[in-house]
Design a protein around this motif. Structure first.
Motif, PDB file in Angstrom:
ATOM      1  N   ARG A 162       8.850  -0.297  -2.812  1.00 45.30           N
ATOM      2  CA  ARG A 162       6.905  -0.480  -3.787  1.00 45.30           C
ATOM      3  C   ARG A 162       7.125  -1.244  -4.777  1.00 45.30           C
ATOM      4  O   ARG A 162       5.633  -0.504  -5.049  1.00 45.30           O
ATOM      5  N   ARG A 163       7.631  -1.400  -5.248  1.00 43.40           N
ATOM      6  CA  ARG A 163       6.626  -3.451  -5.270  1.00 43.40           C
ATOM      7  C   ARG A 163       5.310  -3.263  -4.927  1.00 43.40           C
ATOM      8  O   ARG A 163       4.127  -4.126  -5.312  1.00 43.40           O
ATOM      9  N   PRO A 188      -3.513   6.065  -1.925  1.00 42.66           N
ATOM     10  CA  PRO A 188      -2.800   6.532   0.005  1.00 42.66           C
ATOM     11  C   PRO A 188      -2.010   5.369   0.421  1.00 42.66           C
ATOM     12  O   PRO A 188      -1.032   5.984   1.014  1.00 42.66           O
ATOM     13  N   ALA A 189      -1.997   4.667  -0.050  1.00 38.85           N
ATOM     14  CA  ALA A 189      -0.993   2.633  -0.169  1.00 38.85           C
ATOM     15  C   ALA A 189       0.155   3.551  -0.718  1.00 38.85           C
ATOM     16  O   ALA A 189       1.584   3.679   0.214  1.00 38.85           O
ATOM     17  N   ALA A 221       5.036   4.736   5.241  1.00 36.37           N
ATOM     18  CA  ALA A 221       5.401   5.108   6.726  1.00 36.37           C
ATOM     19  C   ALA A 221       6.001   2.732   6.264  1.00 36.37           C
ATOM     20  O   ALA A 221       5.578   2.360   5.693  1.00 36.37           O
ATOM     21  N   PRO A 222       7.179   2.948   7.225  1.00 38.94           N
ATOM     22  CA  PRO A 222       7.585   1.443   6.520  1.00 38.94           C
ATOM     23  C   PRO A 222       6.477   0.252   7.781  1.00 38.94           C
ATOM     24  O   PRO A 222       6.641  -0.818   6.676  1.00 38.94           O
ATOM     25  N   VAL A 277       4.602  -1.645   4.074  1.00 38.32           N
ATOM     26  CA  VAL A 277       4.821  -2.623   3.495  1.00 38.32           C
ATOM     27  C   VAL A 277       4.631  -3.431   4.292  1.00 38.32           C
ATOM     28  O   VAL A 277       3.915  -5.163   3.829  1.00 38.32           O
ATOM     29  N   ARG A 278       4.536  -3.986   5.868  1.00 35.84           N
ATOM     30  CA  ARG A 278       4.576  -4.978   6.070  1.00 35.84           C
ATOM     31  C   ARG A 278       3.126  -5.822   6.505  1.00 35.84           C
ATOM     32  O   ARG A 278       3.160  -6.542   6.139  1.00 35.84           O
ATOM     33  N   THR A 279       2.736  -4.450   6.126  1.00 34.45           N
ATOM     34  CA  THR A 279       0.708  -5.175   6.586  1.00 34.45           C
ATOM     35  C   THR A 279       0.523  -5.328   5.319  1.00 34.45           C
ATOM     36  O   THR A 279      -0.274  -6.722   4.897  1.00 34.45           O
TER      37      THR A 279
END
Length: 672
Positions: free
Chosen positions: A85-86, A351-352, A357-358, A361-363
């Motif tokens: 979330r951060r 939107p983020a 979608a996991p 965060v990776r993106t």
């Protein structure tokens, strides 16, 4: 400063328990961000606006602690979900601003500035900006107004807090310790570190997370109390807290100044004010009708991207304009920042944060990591954008610097202050002053390397930016009085035979009616007048200051051999900007240094007055002008165009090694 805390949204993960949304807290965010923007754009109007950062610290500490403790008491706390979330909260807007700043900087900045920006981009992406700026802070550092990412120091402190805080709370919860007692104890230690270092290590107290965490913990303690002690019933108690909170914040805005020992005890005003505003709850009279009003809530919702955008806009405008932009342009830039903040909030942040979608965060993490890599690349590269290698050759020659203390041995006086020594000759010489005296230590260190020379026992007792005249001070130099008093007391001991007193007399004593920094006089010299803010406790003006200098010289000359070192010329500042013709947003070409600039008549007049003071006091005069300004022409560059000065008033290291006019004092030369 950043508003990393956010209102509850329907998409919050089930493992994280969030506080009920309070529009008045968004309104409090608005107070904080408006204060900071006002201070940065119009510091003459909102002189204490920087305390908005401290308000944000309390808000973030309250909301984050509420989430963590609520999760512990609910379904359990997930570190993975917390940090995910951060990332979704912080990275979208941050990555966008970093990328935009970096791209515009490549085009608008000069190479050395762009290299520094690369360092700051890498530090911002890695959330260590506070350490980067802490390391840079100092007398010779570039002005804060020319660093487009300076404001990220507080975001770094918050992110460092988010690493430390869940671990501490989780440990206290697991061990069944009294959470409030643990939090209070750690906050007390952080506050004590803050107040104990604010005078001796002001930069550290400002940038260190250890001396700032107490501000977030104040919000954390309130969060614990609100989770275990219900809000008092609506009534005058809440109204009083609401009013008291905004009054304390107002007092902070009115009375706190950058020259005060801040944060220190002064930070209690904004942090306690924020504490009371939050503690009052949504029904407090000012919370309900002022903070929770629609305009305030709207500003609060966009406060994080608004804070991120406003400072780069103001800094780039200052850089492109070559000075402080007009008030109209600054107002326009704030309006632009509001527009960019709304666009960022509406089309990037929301939107983020709503995405589950996991991969998101990776993106985001990969994007910010790429920016960090690009920043390191900029720091180590020679990309110019539009300039050739001759620029680098000239800048490298001018910027080559010498670290004070190289070739000298540090020593402690009985009073605890540090001095630097070199040589072992019979005469014990004490050289006192600011950075204009400090720069001569490189000459002493150079002479010490020559086996054919016998150096006296030389001690340098210097304090950059500090006038060595009792009763006068600069508001930008904390601790000057204590250092100056200690060094003067040492000068009167039996450990010293000869004393040299010098300083940037042109900075301190040129009449305030002279043109301020950036205003070119007819003779081609810049003079620092207004920005120095020279103060004199017993009177005002140059006459009172010079009278104080005369009293000091008479006091010392009655017991010691004393020399008054006159100032080197202050002139056209050497910096990369002065090598460039053309415009930063157009075509630029590399120029050359002008070998000579005419001597300013005002400096001759000041030197004459100081020489008369020295003669009346029994002191001798050391005048560098015959060497630095032959035939009344002050050298700014050698015949090949190599700069003599590293900036407006300090010598380049290679040149400082060659100046000979103190040699008779430094060396054992009998009969002088």
């Amino acid at each position: 400063m950043t508003t990393t805390s956010s209102p509850t949204s329907p998409q919050e993960h089930a493992h994280l328990v969030h506080p009920k949304y309070r529009p008045d807290i968004d309104g409090l965010r608005a107070v904080a961000v408006i204060s900071v923007l006002g201070y940065h754009a119009f510091p003459q109007w909102i002189k204490g606006g920087f305390i908005g950062v401290d308000i944000f610290f309390v808000i973030s500490g309250f909301l984050i602690t509420t989430i963590i403790l609520g999760s512990f008491e609910g379904d359990g706390f997930s570190y993975r979900e917390f940090y995910a979330r951060r990332v979704k909260r912080i990275f979208p807007a941050l990555g966008l601003v970093l990328a935009a700043t970096f791209a515009f900087g490549w085009y608008a900045l000069l190479p050395n500035e762009w290299e520094q920006l690369g360092k700051h981009v890498a530090a911002g992406a890695g959330f260590v900006s506070n350490f980067a700026f802490w390391n840079e802070a100092g007398y010779f550092d570039n002005a804060a107004e020319t660093k487009p990412l300076l404001h990220l120091w507080s975001l770094a402190i918050e992110e460092q807090f988010y690493i430390f805080w869940p671990v501490l709370l989780g440990l206290a919860w697991k061990r069944k310790w009294r959470v409030l007692a643990v939090v209070g104890a750690v906050a007390a230690m952080s506050f004590l570190l803050n107040v104990s270092t604010i005078h001796s290590h002001r930069t550290a107290a400002f940038y260190s997370p250890l001396s700032r965490f107490w501000e977030l913990m104040i919000g954390g303690m309130l969060a614990y109390m609100r989770l275990h002690r219900p809000l008092p019933k609506p009534g005058w108690g809440r109204h009083a807290q609401s009013i008291a909170g905004l009054v304390l914040i107002g007092l902070g805005l009115a009375y706190i100044r950058g020259n005060k020992a801040f944060p220190g005890f002064w930070a209690i005003l904004p942090t306690l004010g924020a504490f009371y505003c939050i503690a009052a709850g949504p029904t407090g009279v000012l919370n309900r009708y002022v903070l929770a009003s629609k305009p305030m809530v709207w500003i609060g919702l966009i406060s994080y991207p608004l804070y991120l955008w406003h400072w780069p806009l103001l800094v780039f405008a200052r850089i492109v304009e070559g000075g402080l932009p007009s008030e109209g342009l600054r107002a326009f830039l704030l309006a632009t920042a509001v527009l960019l903040a709304w666009i960022t909030y509406r089309f990037v942040e929301r939107p983020a944060r709503a995405s589950s979608a996991p991969r998101m965060v990776r993106t985001l993490g990969a994007a910010v990591a790429c920016l960090a890599v690009l920043g390191v690349f900029a720091l180590t590269s020679r990309l110019t954008g539009r300039l050739d290698d001759s620029y680098f050759d000239t800048v490298e020659a001018a910027r080559k610097n010498w670290v004070f203390g190289e070739g000298l041995t540090p020593a402690k006086l009985k009073s605890g202050q540090t001095v630097f020594r070199v040589g072992s000759g019979k005469e014990r010489v004490l050289i006192m002053g600011d950075s204009h005296v400090q720069q001569y230590a490189i000459r002493a260190a150079q002479l010490a390397k020559d086996p054919a020379q016998q150096l006296n026992s030389i001690t340098f007792a210097t304090a950059p930016g500090c006038p060595f005249v009792p009763g006068i001070f600069r508001d930008a130099t904390p601790g000057c009085d204590e250092l100056r008093t200690a060094f003067i007391d040492y000068a009167l001991t039996d450990d010293v035979d000869t004393i040299v007193i010098g300083g940037c007399w042109n900075c301190y004593f040129i009449d305030q009616a002279q043109p301020a920094t950036g205003a070119l006089s007819e003779e081609g010299f810049y003079f620092r007048a207004g920005p120095q803010k020279l103060l004199f406790r017993e009177g005002s003006g140059v006459d009172a200051s010079l009278a104080s200098l005369e009293i000091l010289l008479k006091r010392i000359a009655s017991r010691k051999k004393v020399y008054l070192l006159l100032d080197n010329p202050i002139g056209l500042e050497f910096s990369p900007e002065h090598l460039i013709s053309g415009h930063r947003l157009g075509t630029m070409h590399v120029g050359r240094m002008t070998p000579h600039i005419a001597l300013r008549t005002t400096q001759n007049s000041l030197n004459q007055r100081m020489a008369e003071i020295a003669n009346r006091s029994g002191a001798s005069v050391v005048d560098p002008l015959p060497f630095l300004c032959p035939e009344n022409q002050c050298i700014r560059a050698l015949a090949d165009g190599t700069p003599v000065y590293k900036d407006r008033d300090h010598f380049r290291s290679d040149y400082a090694r060659t100046v000979p006019y103190l040699d008779d004092i430094l060396l054992e030369r009998h009969g002088r």
